[in-house]
Design an enzyme around this catalytic site. Sequence first.
Site, mmCIF file in Angstrom:
data_model
loop_
_atom_site.group_PDB
_atom_site.id
_atom_site.type_symbol
_atom_site.label_atom_id
_atom_site.label_comp_id
_atom_site.label_asym_id
_atom_site.label_seq_id
_atom_site.Cartn_x
_atom_site.Cartn_y
_atom_site.Cartn_z
ATOM 1 N N HIS A 188 89.433 5.704 -54.328
ATOM 2 C CA HIS A 188 88.561 5.816 -55.495
ATOM 3 C C HIS A 188 89.394 6.251 -56.707
ATOM 4 O O HIS A 188 90.567 6.613 -56.564
ATOM 5 C CB HIS A 188 87.422 6.815 -55.248
ATOM 6 C CG HIS A 188 87.846 8.143 -54.703
ATOM 7 N ND1 HIS A 188 88.629 9.024 -55.403
ATOM 8 C CD2 HIS A 188 87.614 8.733 -53.508
ATOM 9 C CE1 HIS A 188 88.837 10.090 -54.675
ATOM 10 N NE2 HIS A 188 88.251 9.947 -53.509
HETATM 11 P P1 TYD Z 1 85.924 12.644 -51.141
HETATM 12 O O1 TYD Z 1 86.264 13.034 -52.537
HETATM 13 O O2 TYD Z 1 85.327 11.278 -50.930
HETATM 14 O O3 TYD Z 1 87.183 12.799 -50.213
HETATM 15 P P2 TYD Z 1 88.488 11.857 -50.105
HETATM 16 O O4 TYD Z 1 88.774 11.349 -51.472
HETATM 17 O O5 TYD Z 1 89.565 12.747 -49.590
HETATM 18 O O6 TYD Z 1 88.205 10.775 -49.143
HETATM 19 O O7 TYD Z 1 84.961 13.745 -50.536
HETATM 20 C C1 TYD Z 1 84.567 13.744 -49.173
HETATM 21 C C2 TYD Z 1 83.245 14.470 -49.072
HETATM 22 O O8 TYD Z 1 83.357 15.817 -49.496
HETATM 23 C C3 TYD Z 1 82.132 13.841 -49.907
HETATM 24 O O9 TYD Z 1 80.943 13.895 -49.153
HETATM 25 C C4 TYD Z 1 81.992 14.767 -51.103
HETATM 26 C C5 TYD Z 1 82.469 16.097 -50.560
HETATM 27 N N1 TYD Z 1 83.161 16.911 -51.602
HETATM 28 C C6 TYD Z 1 82.529 17.997 -52.155
HETATM 29 O O10 TYD Z 1 81.387 18.333 -51.827
HETATM 30 N N2 TYD Z 1 83.205 18.717 -53.094
HETATM 31 C C7 TYD Z 1 84.442 18.412 -53.494
HETATM 32 O O11 TYD Z 1 85.032 19.098 -54.358
HETATM 33 C C8 TYD Z 1 85.085 17.263 -52.906
HETATM 34 C C9 TYD Z 1 86.467 16.845 -53.317
HETATM 35 C C10 TYD Z 1 84.412 16.536 -51.961
#
Ligand code: TYD
Length: 136
Positions: A48
């Site tokens: 993303h």
């Molecule tokens: P995501 O940003 O999609 O992780 P990655 O980029 O490492 O794959 O986040 C994964 C999950 O965690 C998603 O359900 C949102 C949650 N999340 C939070 O609640 N707070 C945060 O600060 C972050 C980064 C993620």
Amino acid sequence: MIKVINLPKIADGRGNLSIIEEFKQIPFKIKRTYWIYDVPGGVERGGHAYKENEEFIVALSGSFDVCLDDGNERKVFNLNRSYMGIYVPKGIWRVMNNFSTNSLALIVSSTDYDPNDYIMNYEEFLQYSKKQTNSL
Ligand code: TYD
């Protein structure tokens, strides 16, 4: 511009210590810190871009790759030192993969978590990246 940043490393007989301070080692105010751990083998994280959020990523332990894409060009950085990280400006597509066993990824971010700040679709990102100037 993305930037590999070497952090201070204060070494003595008791071990090493490194530091991240806002507007010193990294070019933004720290709003949020999170870390990624217990990543199963072969898994990919990220996939993303953020419209506003900037981040700084460090491999506190182990190693992984950070793959960055500005819509024109891609670069892969292997992070494997506790005193070295990568600054990722807003508007860059970011994937993390090749996590080693027991690796620990620290991410320092400039904004609160906001699902609306995410661009999750690569085609949408390509359209978005044409309208903005961030580049690798
Ligand atoms: P995501 O940003 O999609 O992780 P990655 O980029 O490492 O794959 O986040 C994964 C999950 O965690 C998603 O359900 C949102 C949650 N999340 C939070 O609640 N707070 C945060 O600060 C972050 C980064 C993620």
